[in-house]
Design an enzyme around this catalytic site. Structure first.
Site, mmCIF file in Angstrom:
data_model
loop_
_atom_site.group_PDB
_atom_site.id
_atom_site.type_symbol
_atom_site.label_atom_id
_atom_site.label_comp_id
_atom_site.label_asym_id
_atom_site.label_seq_id
_atom_site.Cartn_x
_atom_site.Cartn_y
_atom_site.Cartn_z
ATOM 1 N N GLU A 134 -6.029 -7.531 -0.363
ATOM 2 C CA GLU A 134 -6.284 -7.360 1.072
ATOM 3 C C GLU A 134 -7.602 -6.625 1.264
ATOM 4 O OE1 GLU A 134 -3.085 -5.699 3.662
ATOM 5 O OE2 GLU A 134 -4.725 -4.648 4.664
ATOM 6 N N GLU A 164 0.819 -1.216 0.000
ATOM 7 C CA GLU A 164 0.000 0.000 0.000
ATOM 8 C C GLU A 164 0.848 1.258 0.000
ATOM 9 O OE1 GLU A 164 -2.692 -0.133 3.325
ATOM 10 O OE2 GLU A 164 -3.968 -1.666 2.391
HETATM 11 C C1 IDC Z 1 -2.427 -3.641 10.610
HETATM 12 C C2 IDC Z 1 -2.573 -4.773 11.596
HETATM 13 C C3 IDC Z 1 -2.178 -4.309 12.975
HETATM 14 C C4 IDC Z 1 -0.793 -3.708 12.916
HETATM 15 C C5 IDC Z 1 -0.756 -2.596 11.866
HETATM 16 C C6 IDC Z 1 0.627 -1.959 11.702
HETATM 17 O O1 IDC Z 1 -3.885 -5.270 11.570
HETATM 18 O O2 IDC Z 1 -2.223 -5.385 13.889
HETATM 19 O O3 IDC Z 1 -0.443 -3.171 14.171
HETATM 20 O O4 IDC Z 1 -1.144 -3.123 10.626
HETATM 21 O O5 IDC Z 1 1.534 -2.864 11.263
HETATM 22 C C7 IDC Z 1 -3.799 -2.148 5.942
HETATM 23 C C8 IDC Z 1 -2.427 -2.713 5.935
HETATM 24 C C9 IDC Z 1 -2.247 -3.699 7.057
HETATM 25 C C10 IDC Z 1 -2.950 -3.248 8.311
HETATM 26 C C11 IDC Z 1 -4.450 -3.215 8.035
HETATM 27 C C12 IDC Z 1 -5.297 -2.795 9.240
HETATM 28 O O6 IDC Z 1 -2.082 -3.292 4.703
HETATM 29 O O7 IDC Z 1 -0.859 -3.848 7.290
HETATM 30 O O8 IDC Z 1 -2.684 -4.166 9.325
HETATM 31 N N1 IDC Z 1 -4.702 -2.328 6.922
HETATM 32 O O9 IDC Z 1 -4.944 -1.521 9.656
HETATM 33 N N2 IDC Z 1 -4.323 -1.352 5.031
HETATM 34 C C13 IDC Z 1 -5.547 -0.981 5.422
HETATM 35 C C14 IDC Z 1 -5.822 -1.614 6.627
#
Ligand code: IDC
Length: 329
Positions: free
Chosen positions: A256, A168
């Protein structure tokens, strides 16, 4: 009579040999058909549309335990998934580019196990270069080029491998930066593997697919573009963007998504989630749910009170986990 008996004995031993050769067969011998991109869709060798459906791991440094043979085989058989995504963060907690050499080796080992378990379970597998806090993929472009070159060389015989080159992009990263990065990484992959499907991230956390549609990367086959959504935050306006991109012929892949809010937490929006599912299924867009972990957050598929790494029953799943598994059936 005597001949009949011999025949039975011979076929019994033949069956034994076949059974054991099956067990010891190098994993890539159990090949899944290689996929291609045709128009906006993913297709098999006969040109038939294939929609991949599956789950994404959480970060491999946090939750490596969910990359295991039994778990993968279980999800394929009991949940009906046909793909998994291995999310390898580049900058967060023991990320590939911020951790030490030992950590990098551990991550590559987990990926290697993941690719082989997936092949054996009959699953497609996405190797995800999970940029996030390192907002612009150009930050670690050199590392990405060398990583993907090595992966492509290692897995060129694995017809189940898909490369996702930047999860992303965010922080205002322009499509032209991403496009330039993608040009270099795709070139590196293609120097080793002419055909594997490659997923390219898009601006604003892989939402601005309409911008990518205006000037997609040219000169290569089998490229798709990532569209990510969290139904608690993203609704109709993002589907409009996706529709615009599709109308221009851009192949999309939802590598995702979730139905919580974009933080990965907060309450679930099942109504919006259902609208998304309708859209994805109508357009045969592949989708991977975030995340196969028991972290205490609403985007985790498994309850934080449990620690099973396979064989989950309905009661082991969070409300999101139950909802997602229903979508696969
Ligand atoms: C989130 C995880 C969380 C972690 C965070 C930072 O759920 O536990 O602490 O990342 O690393 C994304 C991202 C994905 C995110 C997820 C939810 O690709 O890494 O995971 N998210 O925030 N994009 C939109 C949402």
């Amino acid at each position: 009579m005597k001949k009949g008996v011999n025949y039975r004995i011979v076929s019994f031993f033949l069956a034994l040999v076949l059974m054991f050769s099956g067990l010891y067969m190098p994993v890539h011998a159990a090949k899944l058909p290689a996929l291609k991109v045709k128009g906006t869709r993913l297709v098999n060798a006969r040109g038939k549309t294939v929609q991949l459906k599956g789950v994404s791991t959480h970060g491999l440094s946090w939750f490596p335990q969910y990359v295991n043979q039994k778990g993968f085989a279980y999800m394929k058989k009991q949940w009906g998934i046909n793909a998994v995504r291995l999310a390898m963060y580049t900058a967060e907690y023991n990320g590939y580019c911020t951790g030490d050499a030992k950590n990098r080796r551990a991550l590559e080992k987990t990926i290697d196990r993941g690719v082989k378990y997936a092949a054996k379970a009959g699953l497609y597998v996405i190797i995800d270069w999970h940029i996030l806090s390192d907002a612009n993929p150009k930050t670690y472009e050199k590392q990405a080029v060398s990583f993907f070159k090595r992966m492509a060389s290692k897995y060129k015989k694995y017809t189940n491998v898909i490369y996702e080159i930047c999860n992303e992009p965010n922080g205002g990263t322009s499509w032209s930066d991403i496009r330039s990065y993608a040009g270099n990484v795709v070139k590196a992959i293609r120097s080793k593997d002419k055909k594997a499907v490659i997923l390219i991230g898009t601006p604003t956390w892989s939402q601005d697919v309409d911008l990518a549609a205006e000037s997609p990367l040219t000169g290569y086959k089998n490229l798709m573009y990532s569209l990510h959504f969290y139904a608690g935050t993203h609704g109709e306006y993002l589907r409009q963007k996706a529709q615009t991109a599709l109308d221009q012929g851009l192949p999309l892949f939802v590598s995702e998504f979730g139905i919580s809010d974009a933080s990965g937490n907060g309450s679930l929006n099942k109504e919006e989630g259902s609208r998304w599912m309708k859209f994805l299924n109508k357009n045969k867009i592949s989708y991977m749910g975030w995340s196969l972990s028991n972290k205490e957050e609403s985007s985790a598929l498994l309850k934080s009170s449990g620690s099973k790494v396979t064989g989950w029953k309905n009661r082991d799943l969070t409300p999101w986990g139950k909802w997602l598994v229903r979508q696969f059936k």
